[in-house]
Design a protein around this motif. Structure first.
Motif, mmCIF file in Angstrom:
data_model
loop_
_atom_site.group_PDB
_atom_site.id
_atom_site.type_symbol
_atom_site.label_atom_id
_atom_site.label_comp_id
_atom_site.label_asym_id
_atom_site.label_seq_id
_atom_site.Cartn_x
_atom_site.Cartn_y
_atom_site.Cartn_z
ATOM 1 N N LYS A 18 0.888 -1.063 0.073
ATOM 2 C CA LYS A 18 0.019 0.070 0.047
ATOM 3 C C LYS A 18 0.616 1.374 -0.046
ATOM 4 C CE LYS A 18 -3.842 -2.038 2.585
ATOM 5 N NZ LYS A 18 -4.701 -1.908 3.697
ATOM 6 N N ALA A 19 1.955 1.243 0.711
ATOM 7 C CA ALA A 19 2.923 2.302 0.925
ATOM 8 C C ALA A 19 3.601 2.547 -0.220
ATOM 9 C CB ALA A 19 3.957 2.030 1.933
ATOM 10 N N LEU A 20 4.107 1.503 -1.022
ATOM 11 C CA LEU A 20 4.618 1.561 -2.506
ATOM 12 C C LEU A 20 3.785 2.291 -3.339
ATOM 13 C CD1 LEU A 20 6.509 -1.814 -2.434
ATOM 14 C CD2 LEU A 20 7.698 0.327 -2.178
ATOM 15 N N TRP A 29 13.422 6.344 -6.657
ATOM 16 C CA TRP A 29 13.940 5.095 -5.781
ATOM 17 C C TRP A 29 12.905 5.249 -4.687
ATOM 18 C CZ3 TRP A 29 17.356 1.740 -7.313
ATOM 19 C CH2 TRP A 29 18.243 2.014 -8.250
ATOM 20 N N CYS A 30 12.820 4.138 -4.149
ATOM 21 C CA CYS A 30 11.873 4.016 -2.723
ATOM 22 C C CYS A 30 12.905 3.652 -1.641
ATOM 23 C CB CYS A 30 10.648 3.031 -2.987
ATOM 24 S SG CYS A 30 9.704 3.538 -4.407
ATOM 25 N N PHE A 31 12.791 4.261 -0.559
ATOM 26 C CA PHE A 31 13.663 3.923 0.708
ATOM 27 C C PHE A 31 12.573 3.254 1.678
ATOM 28 C CE2 PHE A 31 17.788 4.831 2.863
ATOM 29 C CZ PHE A 31 17.836 3.992 3.601
ATOM 30 N N LYS A 95 6.054 -0.420 -9.760
ATOM 31 C CA LYS A 95 4.792 -0.790 -9.379
ATOM 32 C C LYS A 95 4.936 -2.406 -9.359
ATOM 33 C CE LYS A 95 3.692 3.020 -7.466
ATOM 34 N NZ LYS A 95 4.903 3.796 -7.610
ATOM 35 N N SER A 96 5.788 -3.028 -10.275
ATOM 36 C CA SER A 96 5.815 -4.561 -10.476
ATOM 37 C C SER A 96 6.490 -5.134 -9.357
ATOM 38 C CB SER A 96 6.599 -4.570 -11.835
ATOM 39 O OG SER A 96 5.710 -4.414 -12.888
ATOM 40 N N ILE A 97 7.461 -4.213 -8.694
ATOM 41 C CA ILE A 97 7.941 -4.723 -7.426
ATOM 42 C C ILE A 97 7.007 -4.976 -6.275
ATOM 43 C CG2 ILE A 97 10.044 -4.214 -5.893
ATOM 44 C CD1 ILE A 97 11.455 -2.995 -8.149
ATOM 45 N N ARG A 98 6.964 -5.978 -5.800
ATOM 46 C CA ARG A 98 6.175 -6.302 -4.412
ATOM 47 C C ARG A 98 6.807 -6.795 -3.330
ATOM 48 N NH1 ARG A 98 1.670 -3.596 -5.140
ATOM 49 N NH2 ARG A 98 3.359 -2.166 -5.805
ATOM 50 N N SER A 99 6.312 -6.489 -2.164
ATOM 51 C CA SER A 99 6.732 -7.099 -0.949
ATOM 52 C C SER A 99 6.667 -8.606 -0.826
ATOM 53 C CB SER A 99 6.232 -6.274 0.170
ATOM 54 O OG SER A 99 6.820 -6.675 1.695
#
Length: 228
Positions: A18-20, A29-31, A95-99
């Motif tokens: 949800k945060a991503l 980048w996302c930290f 957005k293809s990267i998932r936890s």
């Protein structure tokens, strides 16, 4: 939360995604950092430099950090095999990267990310709590992973906590991040460890000896692919 996403801690990954998804496209980048983790300010230039260096290298999907796991107080670090050594904490804004699983790393199309291992540490303080607080933490943690009879069984076992149960610790000789200074100075409990005492099985002692001797951890779980 729906019980269907609590099994195995999946709820943690759902909340991370949800945060991503809330991060706008203007950012490269996302930290990702968890509530009990801190980055020492001395590593800020390293992290920024690596982000800038890799921005035009699309094969680099994330940055891999080293870890320091503090145990009991701010004076000791867990160093045994039970502690993970590295985790991804910077990923591309894709957005293809998932936890993954219980927010233990990330994947893209269910494949491990290609990452660069950088010379920076995450300081993990999640186990620096008084014993009673640790027991409360463990109870709450179980609520994110189990339901029904499994949950009841886990909660029944959270009765005692012994800091000496950890495999091996070493004394921390460096400085803490500035943002942690007040908490470090306010510490109002004391834990003393015998650094020579190693509480691990014979099999793990052999594996740990190999790691210390040759600098390589056998059978280490790696939810990433380090690229040159």
């Amino acid at each position: 939360w729906d019980d269907s996403i609590k099994e195995g801690g999946r709820v943690l990954a759902v909340e991370t995604d949800k945060a991503l998804d809330a991060i706008t496209d203007e950012f490269d980048w996302c930290f990702y950092i968890q509530a009990d983790e801190v980055v020492h300010e001395k590593y800020h230039p390293v992290i920024l430099r690596e982000m800038e260096k890799r921005i035009d290298q699309p094969d680099v999907e994330g940055l891999l950090f080293n870890y320091l796991h503090f145990w009991g107080t701010y004076d000791y670090v867990g160093v045994g095999r039970e502690w993970y050594r590295r985790e991804i904490r910077v990923i591309r804004n894709n957005k293809s990267i998932r936890s993954y699983k219980d927010a233990q790393g990330f994947r893209i199309n269910n494949q491990r990310l290609n990452v660069k291992h950088i010379d920076a540490y995450i300081y993990h303080y999640g186990w620096v709590r008084p014993p009673e607080t640790i027991k409360s933490k463990m109870r709450n943690f179980n609520l994110l992973y189990f339901t029904g009879d499994k949950l009841e069984g886990k909660l029944d076992k959270v009765t005692n906590f012994d800091y000496s149960s950890v495999g091996e610790v070493t004394q921390f000789q460096d400085t803490h991040p500035k943002v942690m200074e007040e908490l470090v100075n306010r510490l109002n409990w004391h834990v003393q460890f015998d650094e020579k005492k190693i509480n691990i099985s014979f099999k793990d002692s052999v594996l740990y000896w190999f790691e210390k001797r040759f600098g390589y951890r056998l059978f280490e779980y790696k939810n990433y692919k380090i690229i040159p």
